[in-house]
Design an enzyme around this catalytic site. Sequence first.
Site, mmCIF file in Angstrom:
data_model
loop_
_atom_site.group_PDB
_atom_site.id
_atom_site.type_symbol
_atom_site.label_atom_id
_atom_site.label_comp_id
_atom_site.label_asym_id
_atom_site.label_seq_id
_atom_site.Cartn_x
_atom_site.Cartn_y
_atom_site.Cartn_z
ATOM 1 N N LYS A 16 37.497 37.921 33.803
ATOM 2 C CA LYS A 16 38.476 38.887 34.307
ATOM 3 C C LYS A 16 39.623 39.119 33.333
ATOM 4 O O LYS A 16 39.836 38.362 32.389
ATOM 5 C CB LYS A 16 38.995 38.440 35.683
ATOM 6 C CG LYS A 16 37.955 38.620 36.783
ATOM 7 C CD LYS A 16 38.511 38.323 38.153
ATOM 8 C CE LYS A 16 37.483 38.663 39.239
ATOM 9 N NZ LYS A 16 37.959 38.334 40.598
ATOM 10 N N ARG A 40 32.069 31.675 41.504
ATOM 11 C CA ARG A 40 31.305 32.923 41.364
ATOM 12 C C ARG A 40 31.400 33.377 39.909
ATOM 13 O O ARG A 40 32.488 33.689 39.427
ATOM 14 C CB ARG A 40 31.863 33.988 42.310
ATOM 15 C CG ARG A 40 31.139 35.316 42.288
ATOM 16 C CD ARG A 40 31.796 36.298 43.249
ATOM 17 N NE ARG A 40 31.125 37.594 43.221
ATOM 18 C CZ ARG A 40 31.397 38.570 42.366
ATOM 19 N NH1 ARG A 40 32.334 38.393 41.429
ATOM 20 N NH2 ARG A 40 30.746 39.724 42.420
#
Length: 282
Positions: A225, A260
């Site tokens: 991210k 995740r």
Amino acid sequence: MLNYTINANGQLIDLGTPQVMGILNVTPDSFYSGSRKQTETEIAERVEQILAEGGQMIDIGAYSSRPNADDVSTKEEMERLRRGLRILREKAPDTIVSVDTFRADVAKMCVEEYGVQIVNDISGGELDKEMFPTVARLGVPYVLMHMKGTPQTMQEAPHYDDLMKEVLLYFAEKIQQLRDLGQKDIILDPGFGFAKTLEHNYELLSHLEALQIFELPILVGVSRKSMIYKLLGTTAQEALNGTTVLNTICLMKGCANILRVHDVKECVEAVNIYQQLYKNNL
């Protein structure tokens, strides 16, 4: 790591041992280009890769939640998921599968037609008021994530007077709503990268233990991210090392029951090292 167990369609899953959830994006526009799988061959190969590298769960998504992502109709999302889930279930009929969707009708279809065991909702029920009643009726574990706004608007100058206070209040209210409907298994996702600045993300990370007040398992999703690559001045393609660092920090904090990730092998290795350290009480 605190011990939690969830019931996934009659299968009890021990989350006291961190579980690695591999990402399967059946989208053309997910933020990390390396994760986009659209052809039948690409989807099948990705499923096989996740399992071969030690992933215990697969999270399938057909609607990109990156900032400013294009909207996708319910019909298109369902069509993408039906194709992906058909292949996934052929390759891995017994694997724990989570569907990444904020739409109640989509979640219902995936659970009833393909036996999906977990619903992963980025919106915390905000984008579809039928989501909470639907998952409660379906009786599947629900990933409750913190976000403000929509994928299209969430990064337009997000503001908090007191980030942690607001996140905790959000979870307290939503958990109560779900409990009132009879929802049993709830997993918390702090929502790294969703309606949060770089500074917000690291403030949330530094106080992640505060979420343990709810005595619920925590899912961490930091994989590749912008909180990594914007800080380091790189790209999502170069964010694997930073991802492993952040996942390890969350493990050491005891706040990562599910991780995740795009890169399953590297995450499984981090979990194994953490487990060895924990086992020897070092």
